[in-house]
Write an enzyme that holds these catalytic residues in place. Structure first.
Site, mmCIF file in Angstrom:
data_model
loop_
_atom_site.group_PDB
_atom_site.id
_atom_site.type_symbol
_atom_site.label_atom_id
_atom_site.label_comp_id
_atom_site.label_asym_id
_atom_site.label_seq_id
_atom_site.Cartn_x
_atom_site.Cartn_y
_atom_site.Cartn_z
ATOM 1 N N GLU A 148 2.109 1.960 -3.396
ATOM 2 C CA GLU A 148 1.064 2.542 -4.266
ATOM 3 C C GLU A 148 1.132 4.067 -4.208
ATOM 4 O O GLU A 148 1.035 4.746 -5.242
ATOM 5 C CB GLU A 148 -0.309 2.048 -3.820
ATOM 6 C CG GLU A 148 -1.474 2.665 -4.565
ATOM 7 C CD GLU A 148 -2.717 2.730 -3.719
ATOM 8 O OE1 GLU A 148 -3.352 3.799 -3.688
ATOM 9 O OE2 GLU A 148 -3.057 1.711 -3.081
ATOM 10 N N HIS A 149 1.296 4.615 -3.034
ATOM 11 C CA HIS A 149 1.451 6.066 -2.885
ATOM 12 C C HIS A 149 2.694 6.565 -3.627
ATOM 13 O O HIS A 149 2.663 7.602 -4.290
ATOM 14 C CB HIS A 149 1.593 6.432 -1.400
ATOM 15 C CG HIS A 149 0.313 6.414 -0.635
ATOM 16 N ND1 HIS A 149 -0.175 7.521 0.013
ATOM 17 C CD2 HIS A 149 -0.585 5.426 -0.404
ATOM 18 C CE1 HIS A 149 -1.318 7.223 0.616
ATOM 19 N NE2 HIS A 149 -1.574 5.950 0.394
ATOM 20 N N GLU A 207 -3.040 8.105 7.593
ATOM 21 C CA GLU A 207 -4.168 7.373 7.003
ATOM 22 C C GLU A 207 -4.583 6.221 7.904
ATOM 23 O O GLU A 207 -5.781 5.964 8.104
ATOM 24 C CB GLU A 207 -3.752 6.849 5.625
ATOM 25 C CG GLU A 207 -4.875 6.252 4.810
ATOM 26 C CD GLU A 207 -4.412 5.821 3.432
ATOM 27 O OE1 GLU A 207 -5.039 4.893 2.885
ATOM 28 O OE2 GLU A 207 -3.442 6.395 2.899
ATOM 29 N N HIS A 255 0.821 -1.205 0.000
ATOM 30 C CA HIS A 255 0.000 0.000 0.000
ATOM 31 C C HIS A 255 0.858 1.259 0.000
ATOM 32 O O HIS A 255 0.578 2.229 -0.718
ATOM 33 C CB HIS A 255 -0.916 -0.009 1.224
ATOM 34 C CG HIS A 255 -1.554 1.306 1.497
ATOM 35 N ND1 HIS A 255 -1.177 2.101 2.552
ATOM 36 C CD2 HIS A 255 -2.523 1.993 0.837
ATOM 37 C CE1 HIS A 255 -1.895 3.211 2.537
ATOM 38 N NE2 HIS A 255 -2.707 3.176 1.514
#
Length: 455
Positions: free
Chosen positions: A84-85, A161, A81
């Site tokens: 992905e950023h 997040e 994840h």
């Protein structure tokens, strides 16, 4: 900017399957009314799928990588994840943050998402801009530039997040604990976003190693849906992606088998932020690929019959007739490669008892297993699914997503395409066999979310 969805909504699996249905269903249509999407493979091993949709001069361009949160090395959770950023941090040609700005300036929109079994990036844009986004996506597949100046601040973004999406939401924390209890040591038992202390320790070198190992064309699938044909797309795919050399062997997964609970479990969470109690239950269930077409379709129909809406068994009994619940829902989450789950969710009447609510649910499930499903219930469930699918089929991006998710979680193009007919073929006997397999022959995990101080 949020670029991932790591907490599935309760109806997520159903919605995705509605997309599958919509690919072929129309009013009175048959499966053969929709052509099978075309596929081909580039010389470097990259797979390509084309889904023609000529209603508007628009395309959805997606690149799917066969790597997700369940593929991370021990001690490196959250890396899929996090990376992905980082894919938006720029190359020599495109500066940090400019990728999305260029797409927007050309009238399009883009985003990305991470799953346990895959990571994907997409753009929705006018057909004549397709070469532009293909060139940019191919560029960052090969020439992504990462330094501490870009990586470390983004790591802080991911940590924030996590705080917003899980630590600040008691329901999300309950689901995390329930998943851990259900899946045990398997990677599905942890959140896609990863463990906080391990995210905080991720480095630029970790990201670069991940990039070099997994972001290679032979580990990727290109899906383009919209106003394009395979004949038109193939030369573009060869131009922009076909020239990229493999930089790592094709990834072969080596995950542990899921060891389902050998006894029923209960997770109780009390929190001062909670005002009204919530009840949930997860049953072990196979994923679509493991279940096969017949059982997978039957599990979807079962979920609709039990808790798919206001005409469902549980809603009529608990909400309408007994008045002990304000809402109840069931769903089947089959879009996972190694194993899924069948879930129940219910809210008691204000001030009501979770014990009484659970007793009512279990009694209704026992009645269902004893009495079976009626012709009316079966027909209604199929009708609801198909009616919803008529509208779902109009979303081009959803079509591309449905095929991509299916391919990444063990289904074939043919199986995805033929799913509507599998729903049509579901019988009462199929539904009851599926019900017994998940509701009777497994050990579930039950969750309770309570106000602080509640008994």
């Amino acid at each position: 900017m949020l670029r991932t969805r790591y907490l599935a909504a309760l109806s997520f699996a159903l919605l995705i399957m509605l997309v599958f249905f919509g690919l072929a269903f129309g009013r009175g249509s048959s499966l053969t009314a929709a052509p099978l999407p075309e596929t081909f493979e580039l010389s470097n091993g990259m797979n390509v799928l084309v889904i023609p949709d000529h209603r508007a001069p628009v395309v959805t361009h997606m690149v799917w990588y066969q790597v997700g949160a369940a593929d991370e090395d021990a001690g490196k959770t959250g890396l899929a994840h996090f990376f992905e950023h980082l894919m938006f941090k720029g190359t020599q040609k495109i500066g940090p943050g400019q990728f999305s700005r260029i797409v927007a300036r050309n009238g399009g929109k883009d985003n990305a998402f991470t799953h346990y079994d895959f990571t994907a990036y997409f753009q929705v844009i006018a057909k004549d801009r397709l070469p532009l986004v293909m060139e940019m996506e191919a560029d960052r597949m090969t020439h992504l530039q990462l330094t501490d100046a870009e990586v470390l601040p983004e790591r802080d973004v991911v940590l924030e997040e996590l705080r917003m999406r899980i630590e600040n939401k008691p329901s999300a924390e309950l689901q995390s604990e329930m998943n851990s209890a259900l899946y045990g040591e398997h990677p599905y038992g942890r959140d896609i976003i990863g463990y906080k202390d391990e995210i905080a320790a991720l480095t630029t070198q970790d990201a670069l190693d991940f990039y070099k190992r997994y972001y290679t064309p032979n580990n990727a699938t290109l899906i383009v849906a919209g106003d394009v044909t395979a004949k038109e797309l193939k030369p573009l795919a060869e131009k922009y992606y076909g020239s990229i050399e493999r930089r790592a062997p094709t990834f072969i997964r080596k995950r542990p088998d899921i060891e389902w609970p050998d006894e029923s479990k209960r997770v109780i969470r009390r929190d001062a932020r909670v005002r009204e109690a919530t009840w949930m239950r997860y049953y072990p269930a196979p994923g679509y690929a493991g279940a096969g077409a017949k059982e997978g379709a039957a599990l979807d129909v079962l979920a609709e019959i039990l808790g798919g809406g206001t005409t469902s068994r549980l809603y009529r009994s608990l909400v309408v007739e007994q008045g002990i619940s304000t809402g109840v829902q069931s769903w089947y989450e089959g879009s996972r490669l190694d194993g899924g789950k069948f879930g129940l969710y219910a809210l008691p009447q204000v001030g009501g008892s979770l014990d009484k609510l659970e007793e009512g649910i279990e009694k209704e499930l026992a009645n269902f297993l004893a009495e079976g499903v009626s012709d009316e219930e079966l027909d209604r469930a199929k009708t609801v699914i198909v009616a919803s699918a008529v509208y779902a089929r109009d979303n081009q991006r959803s079509m591309a997503y449905a095929y991509g998710e299916g391919l990444m979680t063990g289904m074939s193009v043919q199986e995805i395409h033929e799913w509507p007919d599998r729903i049509r073929d579901v019988t009462k006997e199929d539904v009851m066999a599926a019900a017994r397999s998940v509701l009777q022959d497994t050990h579930p995990v039950t969750g309770e979310l309570l106000p602080e101080g509640a008994k």
